[in-house]
Design an enzyme around this catalytic site. Structure first.
Site, PDB file in Angstrom:
ATOM      1  N   CYS A   1       5.159  17.033   1.125  1.00 16.81           N
ATOM      2  CA  CYS A   1       3.990  17.485   1.885  1.00 16.81           C
ATOM      3  C   CYS A   1       4.155  17.163   3.362  1.00 16.81           C
ATOM      4  O   CYS A   1       3.405  17.639   4.197  1.00 16.81           O
ATOM      5  CB  CYS A   1       2.711  16.895   1.338  1.00 16.81           C
TER       6      CYS A   1
ATOM      7  N   CYS B   1      -3.114  14.162   8.316  1.00 17.22           N
ATOM      8  CA  CYS B   1      -2.242  12.997   8.457  1.00 17.22           C
ATOM      9  C   CYS B   1      -3.078  11.730   8.532  1.00 17.22           C
ATOM     10  O   CYS B   1      -2.718  10.702   7.987  1.00 17.22           O
ATOM     11  CB  CYS B   1      -1.400  13.089   9.728  1.00 17.22           C
TER      12      CYS B   1
END
Lengths: 395, 131
Positions: free
Chosen positions: B35, B104
Protein backbone atom coordinates in the site's frame (compact mmCIF):
# COMPACT_ATOMS: atom_id res chain seq x y z
CA UNK A 1 24.65 24.41 -4.56
CA UNK A 2 25.01 22.47 -7.78
CA UNK A 3 21.75 22.08 -9.72
CA UNK A 4 21.31 18.95 -11.81
CA UNK A 5 18.09 18.49 -13.77
CA UNK A 6 17.57 14.81 -14.57
CA UNK A 7 13.83 14.76 -15.20
CA UNK A 8 13.78 15.31 -18.95
CA UNK A 9 11.04 12.70 -19.29
CA UNK A 10 8.71 15.08 -17.44
CA UNK A 11 9.74 17.86 -19.78
CA UNK A 12 12.84 19.10 -21.51
CA UNK A 13 13.75 22.77 -21.28
CA UNK A 14 13.03 25.04 -24.24
CA UNK A 15 15.95 25.67 -26.58
CA UNK A 16 16.71 29.37 -27.17
CA UNK A 17 16.40 28.86 -30.96
CA UNK A 18 12.94 27.38 -30.42
CA UNK A 19 11.91 30.32 -28.30
CA UNK A 20 13.11 32.67 -31.02
CA UNK A 21 11.06 30.80 -33.61
CA UNK A 22 7.96 31.21 -31.44
CA UNK A 23 8.34 34.91 -30.68
CA UNK A 24 6.97 36.39 -33.95
CA UNK A 25 3.66 34.60 -33.34
CA UNK A 26 3.39 35.94 -29.80
CA UNK A 27 4.06 39.46 -31.04
CA UNK A 28 3.28 40.81 -34.52
CA UNK A 29 1.96 37.79 -36.37
CA UNK A 30 -1.15 37.16 -34.33
CA UNK A 31 -3.59 36.23 -37.10
CA UNK A 32 -5.86 33.20 -37.15
CA UNK A 33 -4.56 30.67 -39.67
CA UNK A 34 -8.12 30.14 -40.93
CA UNK A 35 -8.50 33.81 -41.90
CA UNK A 36 -8.27 34.69 -45.58
CA UNK A 37 -6.52 38.06 -45.18
CA UNK A 38 -2.83 38.90 -44.84
CA UNK A 39 -2.92 38.42 -41.09
CA UNK A 40 -4.17 34.89 -41.54
CA UNK A 41 -1.64 34.20 -44.29
CA UNK A 42 1.30 34.81 -41.97
CA UNK A 43 -0.03 32.44 -39.35
CA UNK A 44 -0.95 29.82 -41.95
CA UNK A 45 2.54 29.96 -43.34
CA UNK A 46 3.92 29.25 -39.86
CA UNK A 47 1.69 26.19 -39.56
CA UNK A 48 2.75 24.79 -42.90
CA UNK A 49 6.45 25.37 -42.23
CA UNK A 50 6.09 23.55 -38.91
CA UNK A 51 4.13 20.75 -40.58
CA UNK A 52 6.94 20.21 -43.09
CA UNK A 53 9.55 20.17 -40.34
CA UNK A 54 7.68 17.73 -38.12
CA UNK A 55 6.99 15.50 -41.12
CA UNK A 56 10.68 15.50 -42.05
CA UNK A 57 11.67 14.46 -38.51
CA UNK A 58 9.73 11.20 -38.91
CA UNK A 59 10.18 10.73 -42.66
CA UNK A 60 6.51 11.35 -43.33
CA UNK A 61 4.33 13.38 -45.69
CA UNK A 62 3.27 16.78 -44.32
CA UNK A 63 -0.41 16.15 -45.17
CA UNK A 64 -0.50 13.31 -42.66
CA UNK A 65 0.45 15.55 -39.72
CA UNK A 66 -2.35 16.66 -37.37
CA UNK A 67 -1.32 19.17 -34.72
CA UNK A 68 -2.78 18.57 -31.25
CA UNK A 69 -2.61 20.17 -27.81
CA UNK A 70 -0.26 17.51 -26.37
CA UNK A 71 1.11 14.00 -26.80
CA UNK A 72 -1.82 12.86 -24.67
CA UNK A 73 -4.30 14.38 -27.09
CA UNK A 74 -2.47 12.81 -30.04
CA UNK A 75 -2.79 9.40 -28.34
CA UNK A 76 -6.47 9.97 -27.54
CA UNK A 77 -7.14 10.94 -31.12
CA UNK A 78 -5.23 7.92 -32.42
CA UNK A 79 -6.79 5.27 -30.19
CA UNK A 80 -10.35 6.54 -30.14
CA UNK A 81 -10.35 8.11 -33.60
CA UNK A 82 -8.80 5.17 -35.48
CA UNK A 83 -10.97 2.61 -33.68
CA UNK A 84 -14.22 4.55 -34.04
CA UNK A 85 -13.63 5.16 -37.75
CA UNK A 86 -13.51 1.40 -38.29
CA UNK A 87 -16.24 0.24 -35.94
CA UNK A 88 -18.26 -1.26 -38.79
CA UNK A 89 -15.33 -3.53 -39.54
CA UNK A 90 -14.83 -4.68 -35.96
CA UNK A 91 -14.66 -3.69 -32.34
CA UNK A 92 -11.47 -5.23 -31.02
CA UNK A 93 -8.35 -3.27 -30.07
CA UNK A 94 -4.93 -4.47 -28.88
CA UNK A 95 -2.60 -2.45 -26.63
CA UNK A 96 0.47 -3.35 -24.59
CA UNK A 97 0.35 -3.49 -20.80
CA UNK A 98 2.93 -0.70 -20.43
CA UNK A 99 1.31 1.96 -22.58
CA UNK A 100 1.03 5.51 -21.28
CA UNK A 101 -2.29 6.25 -19.57
CA UNK A 102 -3.33 8.39 -22.53
CA UNK A 103 -3.44 5.14 -24.54
CA UNK A 104 -4.60 2.78 -21.77
CA UNK A 105 -7.38 5.02 -20.55
CA UNK A 106 -8.50 5.76 -24.11
CA UNK A 107 -8.75 2.00 -24.60
CA UNK A 108 -10.82 1.82 -21.42
CA UNK A 109 -13.15 4.45 -22.84
CA UNK A 110 -13.46 2.37 -26.01
CA UNK A 111 -14.60 -0.53 -23.79
CA UNK A 112 -17.38 1.68 -22.49
CA UNK A 113 -18.29 2.37 -26.11
CA UNK A 114 -18.67 -1.35 -26.81
CA UNK A 115 -15.17 -2.32 -27.92
CA UNK A 116 -13.17 -5.21 -26.53
CA UNK A 117 -9.55 -4.57 -25.57
CA UNK A 118 -6.72 -7.10 -25.29
CA UNK A 119 -3.55 -6.25 -23.41
CA UNK A 120 -0.34 -7.92 -24.52
CA UNK A 121 2.18 -8.56 -21.73
CA UNK A 122 5.84 -7.58 -21.57
CA UNK A 123 8.88 -9.50 -20.36
CA UNK A 124 11.03 -8.53 -17.38
CA UNK A 125 12.81 -5.89 -19.46
CA UNK A 126 9.53 -4.33 -20.53
CA UNK A 127 9.77 -5.64 -24.10
CA UNK A 128 6.70 -6.72 -26.05
CA UNK A 129 7.04 -10.03 -27.91
CA UNK A 130 5.68 -9.43 -31.46
CA UNK A 131 4.37 -13.00 -31.44
CA UNK A 132 2.12 -12.08 -28.53
CA UNK A 133 0.66 -9.32 -30.68
CA UNK A 134 0.08 -11.86 -33.48
CA UNK A 135 -1.68 -14.21 -31.07
CA UNK A 136 -3.93 -11.46 -29.78
CA UNK A 137 -5.24 -10.55 -33.25
CA UNK A 138 -8.79 -11.57 -34.13
CA UNK A 139 -10.98 -11.24 -37.20
CA UNK A 140 -12.57 -8.16 -35.68
CA UNK A 141 -9.30 -6.47 -34.59
CA UNK A 142 -9.19 -2.96 -36.05
CA UNK A 143 -6.31 -1.35 -34.16
CA UNK A 144 -3.03 -2.23 -32.46
CA UNK A 145 -1.27 0.42 -30.35
CA UNK A 146 2.21 -0.28 -28.95
CA UNK A 147 4.54 2.46 -27.81
CA UNK A 148 7.87 3.08 -29.52
CA UNK A 149 9.75 3.58 -26.26
CA UNK A 150 8.63 3.57 -22.67
CA UNK A 151 9.30 6.81 -20.81
CA UNK A 152 9.45 5.14 -17.42
CA UNK A 153 11.93 2.33 -18.02
CA UNK A 154 13.42 3.49 -21.31
CA UNK A 155 12.88 0.23 -23.20
CA UNK A 156 12.59 0.52 -26.99
CA UNK A 157 9.98 -1.80 -28.49
CA UNK A 158 10.29 -3.91 -31.66
CA UNK A 159 7.91 -1.69 -33.63
CA UNK A 160 9.14 -2.76 -37.08
CA UNK A 161 8.47 -6.43 -36.33
CA UNK A 162 5.03 -5.71 -34.92
CA UNK A 163 4.22 -3.61 -38.00
CA UNK A 164 5.00 -6.59 -40.26
CA UNK A 165 2.44 -8.63 -38.37
CA UNK A 166 -0.26 -5.96 -38.43
CA UNK A 167 0.32 -5.39 -42.16
CA UNK A 168 0.00 -9.09 -42.91
CA UNK A 169 -3.28 -9.04 -41.05
CA UNK A 170 -4.51 -5.77 -42.47
CA UNK A 171 -4.85 -4.13 -39.05
CA UNK A 172 -4.10 -0.44 -38.41
CA UNK A 173 -1.02 0.05 -36.21
CA UNK A 174 -0.45 3.14 -34.09
CA UNK A 175 2.69 3.79 -32.08
CA UNK A 176 3.00 6.29 -29.26
CA UNK A 177 6.43 7.73 -30.03
CA UNK A 178 6.17 10.58 -27.50
CA UNK A 179 9.24 9.39 -25.57
CA UNK A 180 11.15 8.45 -28.71
CA UNK A 181 10.53 10.99 -31.48
CA UNK A 182 13.21 13.67 -31.49
CA UNK A 183 15.32 11.56 -29.12
CA UNK A 184 16.16 8.53 -31.27
CA UNK A 185 15.77 8.22 -35.06
CA UNK A 186 12.12 7.49 -35.84
CA UNK A 187 11.14 6.92 -39.47
CA UNK A 188 7.62 5.87 -40.38
CA UNK A 189 8.80 4.17 -43.56
CA UNK A 190 11.35 2.05 -41.74
CA UNK A 191 8.91 1.27 -38.96
CA UNK A 192 5.97 0.59 -41.25
CA UNK A 193 3.40 2.04 -38.84
CA UNK A 194 0.09 3.64 -39.87
CA UNK A 195 -0.05 6.33 -37.19
CA UNK A 196 2.44 7.89 -34.79
CA UNK A 197 2.19 10.36 -31.88
CA UNK A 198 4.84 12.81 -30.70
CA UNK A 199 5.10 15.77 -28.31
CA UNK A 200 7.13 18.99 -28.33
CA UNK A 201 8.25 19.06 -24.72
CA UNK A 202 10.14 15.78 -25.10
CA UNK A 203 12.71 17.28 -27.46
CA UNK A 204 13.28 20.89 -26.35
CA UNK A 205 10.09 22.30 -27.83
CA UNK A 206 7.24 23.95 -25.91
CA UNK A 207 4.67 22.25 -23.70
CA UNK A 208 1.06 21.97 -24.77
CA UNK A 209 1.69 20.90 -28.32
CA UNK A 210 1.89 17.53 -30.00
CA UNK A 211 1.22 15.90 -33.31
CA UNK A 212 -0.31 12.76 -34.71
CA UNK A 213 0.76 11.50 -38.10
CA UNK A 214 -1.74 9.29 -39.92
CA UNK A 215 -0.96 7.41 -43.13
CA UNK A 216 -2.80 8.63 -46.18
CA UNK A 217 -5.94 6.56 -46.76
CA UNK A 218 -6.29 5.49 -43.12
CA UNK A 219 -9.58 6.81 -41.78
CA UNK A 220 -9.78 8.64 -38.48
CA UNK A 221 -12.73 10.11 -36.66
CA UNK A 222 -12.13 13.46 -34.94
CA UNK A 223 -12.60 13.54 -31.19
CA UNK A 224 -12.92 17.31 -31.04
CA UNK A 225 -15.73 18.62 -33.22
CA UNK A 226 -15.93 22.11 -34.61
CA UNK A 227 -14.38 23.78 -37.61
CA UNK A 228 -12.35 22.25 -40.38
CA UNK A 229 -8.89 23.00 -38.98
CA UNK A 230 -6.25 20.31 -39.57
CA UNK A 231 -8.20 18.94 -42.52
CA UNK A 232 -11.29 18.44 -40.37
CA UNK A 233 -9.45 16.02 -38.14
CA UNK A 234 -8.87 18.34 -35.18
CA UNK A 235 -11.11 21.36 -34.71
CA UNK A 236 -10.12 24.47 -32.81
CA UNK A 237 -7.93 27.46 -33.61
CA UNK A 238 -4.36 26.24 -33.78
CA UNK A 239 -1.81 27.24 -31.12
CA UNK A 240 0.39 28.94 -33.69
CA UNK A 241 3.37 29.94 -31.45
CA UNK A 242 3.57 26.46 -29.91
CA UNK A 243 3.27 24.76 -33.30
CA UNK A 244 6.00 27.02 -34.71
CA UNK A 245 8.14 26.01 -31.71
CA UNK A 246 7.41 22.34 -32.25
CA UNK A 247 8.46 22.72 -35.87
CA UNK A 248 11.73 24.39 -34.93
CA UNK A 249 12.43 21.78 -32.25
CA UNK A 250 11.81 19.04 -34.84
CA UNK A 251 14.19 20.68 -37.28
CA UNK A 252 16.92 20.95 -34.62
CA UNK A 253 16.34 17.38 -33.44
CA UNK A 254 16.66 16.07 -36.98
CA UNK A 255 19.90 17.99 -37.43
CA UNK A 256 21.46 17.12 -34.04
CA UNK A 257 20.06 13.70 -33.14
CA UNK A 258 23.29 11.75 -33.70
CA UNK A 259 25.31 14.32 -31.79
CA UNK A 260 22.83 14.28 -28.90
CA UNK A 261 22.87 10.48 -28.65
CA UNK A 262 26.66 10.49 -28.67
CA UNK A 263 26.59 12.92 -25.77
CA UNK A 264 23.87 11.21 -23.72
CA UNK A 265 24.61 7.49 -24.02
CA UNK A 266 28.01 7.47 -22.25
CA UNK A 267 26.60 9.55 -19.36
CA UNK A 268 23.61 7.20 -19.09
CA UNK A 269 25.92 4.18 -19.16
CA UNK A 270 27.95 5.59 -16.29
CA UNK A 271 24.82 5.84 -14.15
CA UNK A 272 23.60 2.38 -15.15
CA UNK A 273 26.97 0.84 -14.39
CA UNK A 274 28.26 2.83 -11.43
CA UNK A 275 25.17 3.37 -9.31
CA UNK A 276 24.57 -0.34 -8.60
CA UNK A 277 28.30 -0.56 -7.81
CA UNK A 278 28.01 2.17 -5.19
CA UNK A 279 24.75 1.06 -3.59
CA UNK A 280 23.85 -2.49 -2.64
CA UNK A 281 20.50 -4.00 -3.56
CA UNK A 282 19.75 -1.75 -6.50
CA UNK A 283 18.36 -3.14 -9.76
CA UNK A 284 18.28 -1.52 -13.18
CA UNK A 285 14.77 -1.42 -14.64
CA UNK A 286 14.09 -1.67 -18.36
CA UNK A 287 16.21 -3.17 -21.10
CA UNK A 288 19.95 -3.24 -20.30
CA UNK A 289 20.97 -2.11 -23.82
CA UNK A 290 17.96 -1.49 -26.01
CA UNK A 291 16.88 1.70 -24.27
CA UNK A 292 16.57 5.46 -24.74
CA UNK A 293 19.99 7.16 -24.82
CA UNK A 294 19.37 9.44 -21.83
CA UNK A 295 17.39 7.05 -19.66
CA UNK A 296 18.69 5.40 -16.49
CA UNK A 297 16.08 3.85 -14.22
CA UNK A 298 16.38 1.77 -11.07
CA UNK A 299 14.56 0.26 -8.14
CA UNK A 300 16.28 0.74 -4.80
CA UNK A 301 15.32 -1.88 -2.23
CA UNK A 302 13.90 -1.14 1.24
CA UNK A 303 13.10 2.54 0.65
CA UNK A 304 10.48 4.61 -1.12
CA UNK A 305 10.89 6.76 -4.22
CA UNK A 306 9.23 9.99 -3.17
CA UNK A 307 11.42 10.27 -0.08
CA UNK A 308 14.50 9.73 -2.28
CA UNK A 309 13.23 12.31 -4.76
CA UNK A 310 12.73 14.89 -1.99
CA UNK A 311 16.12 14.34 -0.40
CA UNK A 312 17.80 14.56 -3.82
CA UNK A 313 15.84 17.74 -4.50
CA UNK A 314 17.21 19.20 -1.28
CA UNK A 315 20.67 18.50 -2.75
CA UNK A 316 19.75 20.22 -6.02
CA UNK A 317 19.03 17.10 -8.08
CA UNK A 318 15.71 16.67 -9.94
CA UNK A 319 14.53 13.09 -10.62
CA UNK A 320 11.21 11.25 -10.80
CA UNK A 321 9.79 8.02 -9.45
CA UNK A 322 7.08 5.49 -10.27
CA UNK A 323 6.35 4.72 -6.62
CA UNK A 324 2.77 4.60 -5.35
CA UNK A 325 3.40 7.56 -3.04
CA UNK A 326 4.64 9.70 -5.92
CA UNK A 327 1.53 9.10 -8.02
CA UNK A 328 -1.58 11.08 -7.20
CA UNK A 329 -3.57 7.87 -7.53
CA UNK A 330 -1.32 6.27 -4.86
CA UNK A 331 -0.77 3.26 -7.10
CA UNK A 332 2.57 1.72 -8.00
CA UNK A 333 3.60 2.13 -11.62
CA UNK A 334 1.63 -0.23 -13.89
CA UNK A 335 4.75 -0.44 -16.05
CA UNK A 336 6.92 -1.90 -13.27
CA UNK A 337 4.14 -4.25 -12.12
CA UNK A 338 3.63 -5.48 -15.73
CA UNK A 339 7.38 -6.27 -15.83
CA UNK A 340 6.91 -8.59 -12.86
CA UNK A 341 8.49 -6.27 -10.29
CA UNK A 342 6.92 -6.65 -6.83
CA UNK A 343 4.90 -3.80 -5.33
CA UNK A 344 7.48 -3.55 -2.59
CA UNK A 345 10.40 -3.14 -4.98
CA UNK A 346 8.39 -0.84 -7.25
CA UNK A 347 8.09 1.52 -4.28
CA UNK A 348 11.82 2.16 -4.59
CA UNK A 349 11.55 3.29 -8.21
CA UNK A 350 13.75 6.17 -9.29
CA UNK A 351 14.54 7.49 -12.75
CA UNK A 352 17.24 9.77 -14.05
CA UNK A 353 16.46 11.13 -17.49
CA UNK A 354 19.31 13.06 -18.99
CA UNK A 355 19.19 15.90 -21.47
CA UNK A 356 21.48 17.82 -23.76
CA UNK A 357 22.46 20.05 -20.81
CA UNK A 358 23.63 17.07 -18.73
CA UNK A 359 27.34 17.01 -17.97
CA UNK A 360 29.90 14.52 -16.67
CA UNK A 361 30.26 16.80 -13.64
CA UNK A 362 26.53 16.54 -12.96
CA UNK A 363 26.68 12.75 -13.15
CA UNK A 364 29.68 12.75 -10.76
CA UNK A 365 27.63 14.82 -8.35
CA UNK A 366 24.65 12.42 -8.55
CA UNK A 367 26.88 9.38 -8.04
CA UNK A 368 28.30 11.10 -4.97
CA UNK A 369 24.95 12.34 -3.63
CA UNK A 370 22.88 9.17 -4.06
CA UNK A 371 24.62 6.75 -1.66
CA UNK A 372 24.20 8.91 1.49
CA UNK A 373 20.57 9.66 0.55
CA UNK A 374 19.83 5.95 0.21
CA UNK A 375 21.73 5.13 3.39
CA UNK A 376 19.87 7.78 5.37
CA UNK A 377 16.47 6.40 4.34
CA UNK A 378 17.56 2.82 4.89
CA UNK A 379 18.64 3.64 8.43
CA UNK A 380 15.03 4.73 8.95
CA UNK A 381 13.44 1.76 7.19
CA UNK A 382 11.88 -1.16 9.10
CA UNK A 383 12.32 -3.30 5.96
CA UNK A 384 16.04 -2.65 5.87
CA UNK A 385 16.32 -3.36 9.57
CA UNK A 386 14.55 -6.73 9.03
CA UNK A 387 16.83 -7.45 6.07
CA UNK A 388 20.05 -6.73 7.96
CA UNK A 389 18.90 -8.76 10.99
CA UNK A 390 17.94 -11.68 8.75
CA UNK A 391 21.24 -11.63 6.87
CA UNK A 392 23.17 -11.46 10.16
CA UNK A 393 21.12 -14.38 11.49
CA UNK A 394 21.81 -16.28 8.26
CA UNK A 395 25.55 -16.00 8.75
CA UNK B 1 4.58 25.95 -4.72
CA UNK B 2 6.09 23.03 -2.80
CA UNK B 3 3.85 20.02 -2.15
CA UNK B 4 4.65 20.00 1.58
CA UNK B 5 4.62 22.94 3.98
CA UNK B 6 7.66 24.05 6.00
CA UNK B 7 6.74 22.16 9.13
CA UNK B 8 6.25 18.87 7.26
CA UNK B 9 9.54 19.47 5.44
CA UNK B 10 11.32 20.15 8.73
CA UNK B 11 10.11 16.84 10.20
CA UNK B 12 10.99 15.02 6.97
CA UNK B 13 14.47 16.53 6.68
CA UNK B 14 15.20 16.29 10.43
CA UNK B 15 13.07 13.46 11.74
CA UNK B 16 13.00 13.25 15.56
CA UNK B 17 13.38 10.06 17.60
CA UNK B 18 14.21 7.69 14.73
CA UNK B 19 15.30 4.23 15.80
CA UNK B 20 14.37 1.05 17.60
CA UNK B 21 14.18 0.35 21.34
CA UNK B 22 15.80 -2.86 22.53
CA UNK B 23 13.47 -4.65 24.93
CA UNK B 24 10.66 -2.23 24.17
CA UNK B 25 7.60 -2.45 26.42
CA UNK B 26 5.34 -2.28 23.40
CA UNK B 27 5.73 -2.59 19.62
CA UNK B 28 3.16 -1.62 16.99
CA UNK B 29 3.49 -2.28 13.28
CA UNK B 30 1.04 -1.05 10.65
CA UNK B 31 0.81 -0.84 6.89
CA UNK B 32 2.61 -2.88 4.32
CA UNK B 33 4.94 -2.04 1.47
CA UNK B 34 2.24 -2.86 -1.09
CA UNK B 35 0.00 0.00 0.00
CA UNK B 36 3.01 2.25 0.15
CA UNK B 37 3.85 2.91 3.76
CA UNK B 38 4.90 0.86 6.72
CA UNK B 39 5.68 2.02 10.24
CA UNK B 40 6.92 0.28 13.37
CA UNK B 41 6.62 2.14 16.67
CA UNK B 42 8.51 1.19 19.84
CA UNK B 43 7.58 2.47 23.33
CA UNK B 44 9.17 2.40 26.75
CA UNK B 45 6.68 2.92 29.58
CA UNK B 46 7.44 4.14 33.11
CA UNK B 47 4.81 5.04 35.73
CA UNK B 48 2.06 5.03 33.11
CA UNK B 49 4.05 7.56 31.03
CA UNK B 50 5.68 7.12 27.61
CA UNK B 51 9.27 7.51 28.70
CA UNK B 52 10.58 6.89 25.21
CA UNK B 53 9.05 6.59 21.74
CA UNK B 54 10.99 5.51 18.66
CA UNK B 55 10.04 4.30 15.19
CA UNK B 56 11.19 3.07 11.83
CA UNK B 57 9.32 4.10 8.72
CA UNK B 58 9.23 2.95 5.11
CA UNK B 59 7.38 5.46 3.02
CA UNK B 60 7.04 8.84 1.45
CA UNK B 61 7.93 12.25 2.84
CA UNK B 62 4.59 12.58 4.60
CA UNK B 63 4.89 9.16 6.23
CA UNK B 64 8.28 10.07 7.67
CA UNK B 65 7.13 13.51 8.85
CA UNK B 66 4.03 11.98 10.45
CA UNK B 67 6.08 9.37 12.32
CA UNK B 68 8.39 12.07 13.61
CA UNK B 69 5.48 14.26 14.71
CA UNK B 70 3.67 11.38 16.44
CA UNK B 71 6.82 10.50 18.38
CA UNK B 72 7.22 14.10 19.46
CA UNK B 73 3.57 14.44 20.48
CA UNK B 74 3.56 11.15 22.39
CA UNK B 75 6.83 11.36 24.29
CA UNK B 76 6.29 12.12 27.98
CA UNK B 77 2.52 11.76 27.77
CA UNK B 78 0.45 9.40 29.92
CA UNK B 79 -0.93 6.37 28.08
CA UNK B 80 -4.42 7.88 28.22
CA UNK B 81 -3.22 11.15 26.71
CA UNK B 82 -1.23 9.35 24.02
CA UNK B 83 -4.28 7.33 23.01
CA UNK B 84 -6.02 10.58 22.19
CA UNK B 85 -3.57 11.32 19.36
CA UNK B 86 -5.54 10.97 16.13
CA UNK B 87 -4.69 11.25 12.44
CA UNK B 88 -6.39 14.62 12.48
CA UNK B 89 -4.49 15.98 15.48
CA UNK B 90 -1.21 14.86 13.88
CA UNK B 91 -2.09 16.54 10.59
CA UNK B 92 -3.11 19.68 12.50
CA UNK B 93 0.19 19.75 14.39
CA UNK B 94 1.96 19.47 11.02
CA UNK B 95 -0.13 22.44 9.83
CA UNK B 96 -1.78 20.30 7.18
CA UNK B 97 -0.93 17.52 4.76
CA UNK B 98 -1.73 17.25 1.05
CA UNK B 99 -5.17 15.70 0.61
CA UNK B 100 -3.99 12.49 -1.02
CA UNK B 101 -1.39 12.02 1.73
CA UNK B 102 -3.80 12.16 4.62
CA UNK B 103 -3.99 8.35 4.81
CA UNK B 104 -0.30 8.30 5.76
CA UNK B 105 -1.04 10.23 8.92
CA UNK B 106 -3.63 7.64 9.89
CA UNK B 107 -0.82 5.14 10.10
CA UNK B 108 1.32 7.09 12.59
CA UNK B 109 -1.34 7.39 15.26
CA UNK B 110 -2.50 3.85 14.54
CA UNK B 111 0.99 2.40 14.93
CA UNK B 112 1.48 4.19 18.24
CA UNK B 113 -1.97 2.96 19.38
CA UNK B 114 -0.97 -0.58 18.50
CA UNK B 115 2.26 -0.27 20.48
CA UNK B 116 0.25 0.89 23.52
CA UNK B 117 -2.22 -1.97 23.03
CA UNK B 118 0.70 -4.37 22.84
CA UNK B 119 2.05 -3.00 26.13
CA UNK B 120 -1.37 -3.19 27.84
CA UNK B 121 -1.92 -6.72 26.58
CA UNK B 122 1.40 -7.79 28.06
CA UNK B 123 0.49 -6.13 31.38
CA UNK B 124 -2.78 -8.09 31.54
CA UNK B 125 -1.10 -11.43 30.89
CA UNK B 126 1.54 -10.54 33.46
CA UNK B 127 -1.14 -9.51 35.95
CA UNK B 128 -3.11 -12.71 35.21
CA UNK B 129 -0.11 -14.91 35.89
CA UNK B 130 0.67 -13.22 39.18
CA UNK B 131 -2.84 -13.70 40.55
Amino acid sequence: MQKVYLDNTATTPLLPEVREAMMPYLEGVFGNPSSLHDWGDGAREALETARDRVARLIGADAEGIIFTGSGTEANNLAVKGLAMAQQKKGKHVVVSAIEHFSVLHSARTLEKWGFEVSEVPVDKHGTVDPEDVRKSLRKDTVLVSVMHANGEVGTIEPIGEIAKITRENNVVFHTDAVAAAGTVPVDIKELGVDALSLAGNQFYGPKGVGALWVRKGVRIMPIIDGGIQEGGRRAGTENVPAIAGLGKAAELAERDIAKRIKHLAPLRDRLLKELPGKIENVVVTGHPRNRLPGHASFCVEFIEGEAMLMLLNSKGVAVSSGSACTSRALKASHVLIAMGISHELAQGSILFTLGIDSTAKGIDYVLETMPPVVDRLRQMSPLYSKFTKASKGGK
Amino acid sequence: MPVYNEKVMDHFMNPRNVGEIDNADGVGEVGNPVCGDMMTFYIKVKDNHLEDVKYKTFGCGAAIAVSSMVSEMAKGKTLEEAKKITPKSVADELKGLPKQKFHCSNLGAQALGKAIEDYEGKQKTKGGKEQ
